[in-house]
Design a protein around this motif. Structure first.
Motif, short mmCIF file in Angstrom:
data_model
loop_
_atom_site.label_atom_id
_atom_site.label_comp_id
_atom_site.label_asym_id
_atom_site.label_seq_id
_atom_site.Cartn_x
_atom_site.Cartn_y
_atom_site.Cartn_z
N VAL A 117 -28.52 40.62 8.47
CA VAL A 117 -28.05 39.33 7.96
C VAL A 117 -27.08 39.57 6.82
CG1 VAL A 117 -28.74 37.12 6.97
CG2 VAL A 117 -30.23 38.26 8.62
N GLU A 118 -25.84 39.05 6.98
CA GLU A 118 -24.80 39.22 5.98
C GLU A 118 -24.20 37.86 5.62
OE1 GLU A 118 -22.06 42.18 7.38
OE2 GLU A 118 -23.68 43.51 8.07
N GLY A 121 -22.60 36.06 8.60
CA GLY A 121 -23.40 35.90 9.81
C GLY A 121 -24.37 37.03 10.02
N SER A 122 -24.96 37.06 11.20
CA SER A 122 -25.92 38.10 11.56
C SER A 122 -25.34 38.98 12.65
CB SER A 122 -27.23 37.46 12.05
OG SER A 122 -27.80 36.65 11.05
N TYR A 123 -25.58 40.29 12.53
CA TYR A 123 -25.03 41.24 13.49
C TYR A 123 -26.14 42.17 13.99
CZ TYR A 123 -20.56 39.69 11.61
OH TYR A 123 -19.49 38.92 11.21
N TYR A 131 -23.71 49.35 12.81
CA TYR A 131 -23.42 48.22 13.69
C TYR A 131 -23.42 48.66 15.15
CZ TYR A 131 -21.86 45.65 9.53
OH TYR A 131 -21.80 45.03 8.31
N VAL A 132 -24.17 47.95 15.98
CA VAL A 132 -24.13 48.19 17.43
C VAL A 132 -22.86 47.54 17.97
CG1 VAL A 132 -25.33 47.87 19.61
CG2 VAL A 132 -26.64 48.21 17.50
N LEU A 133 -22.12 48.24 18.82
CA LEU A 133 -20.82 47.78 19.28
C LEU A 133 -20.88 47.25 20.71
CD1 LEU A 133 -18.63 50.71 17.90
CD2 LEU A 133 -19.31 48.60 16.74
N ILE A 140 -21.40 43.00 17.16
CA ILE A 140 -22.01 41.97 18.00
C ILE A 140 -22.68 40.94 17.11
CG2 ILE A 140 -23.70 41.52 19.81
CD1 ILE A 140 -23.30 44.40 20.75
N ALA A 141 -22.11 39.74 17.07
CA ALA A 141 -22.67 38.66 16.26
C ALA A 141 -23.79 37.97 17.04
CB ALA A 141 -21.59 37.65 15.90
#
Length: 234
Positions: A117-118, A121-123, A131-133, A140-141
């Motif tokens: 959570v940023e 948004g959330s990723y 970060y998973v791509l 990925i949001a």
């Protein structure tokens, strides 16, 4: 007799490196997506005895052993159902999730993800915070754990060319070639891939290394006893 000390000591030191590889495998028997390593040994240079210069003889003296290389065994682990929405297991071998961490892209089969959570948004994030791509290399949001994200799955031409970074992550190299996005990858949701470590194989390796280490240690002891005997005759 001095050479026997060096030969046996070299063998014992390099066998310790083999122990370290096996111990790391056993320590990761429960690590999701872990691929075991295997140490390969090679003889050091041999010396010809009672031979003319530049010629080989039937009598040779070895100088111990060394760890020639450490290979990753890309054996596929068994899928384990977890019931958790953000757990994913890859069905096909040579498929990897892409994770970007500290500006570097790494590849892993560890599909234990969570939401980061940023402010914007959330990723979807990996267990180590990367970060998973998706297939295009973007973050990925997600709005909630109930979403169905389009996770990117990648493959390489030469899996043996991947360079291990950490226990479950790999980086590309010139030998592995570039990563290619897989079209319509098969992913099992609420599953994780178990560690590929076979405890029986690792215990067999421990016994083999232990016997070899004991043999080299005995050589040191015998050499020391002979040197003491020779010195006492002076």
């Amino acid at each position: 007799m001095i050479s026997s000390f060096y030969t046996s000591a070299t063998g014992a030191i390099n066998l310790q490196s083999g122990f370290d590889v096996t111990a790391n495998n056993i320590a990761n028997v429960s690590t999701v997506g872990y691929k075991p390593s295997s140490a390969s040994f090679a003889d050091l240079i041999y010396t010809n005895i009672h031979a003319a210069a530049g010629e080989n003889s039937q009598l040779k003296s070895g100088h111990g052993t060394k760890v020639e290389k450490t290979d990753t065994l890309f054996t596929q682990g068994s899928p384990k159902q977890t019931g958790r929405n953000l757990d994913y297991a890859l069905v096909n071998p040579n498929n990897y999730f892409a994770v970007r961490s500290n500006g570097e892209v790494k590849y892993t089969r560890n599909g234990s993800f969570h939401l980061s959570v940023e402010d914007d948004g959330s990723y979807l994030a990996s267990s180590d915070g990367g970060y998973v791509l998706d297939a295009q290399g973007n973050r990925i949001a997600m709005e909630s754990e109930e979403d169905t994200p389009a996770i990117g799955v990648f493959s390489v031409k030469n899996e043996d060319g991947l360079v291990r970074t950490g226990n479950t992550c790999f980086q590309l190299s010139d030998l592995s070639g570039p990563a290619t996005a897989v079209t319509d990858p098969e992913i099992k949701k609420s599953y994780l891939e178990d560690s590929a470590v076979d405890v029986a194989d690792q215990m067999t390796s421990v016994i083999e290394l232990q016997r070899a280490f004991q043999f080299n240690s005995k050589m040191v002891q015998v050499s020391d006893e002979i040197m003491q005997t020779v010195n006492s005759l002076r």
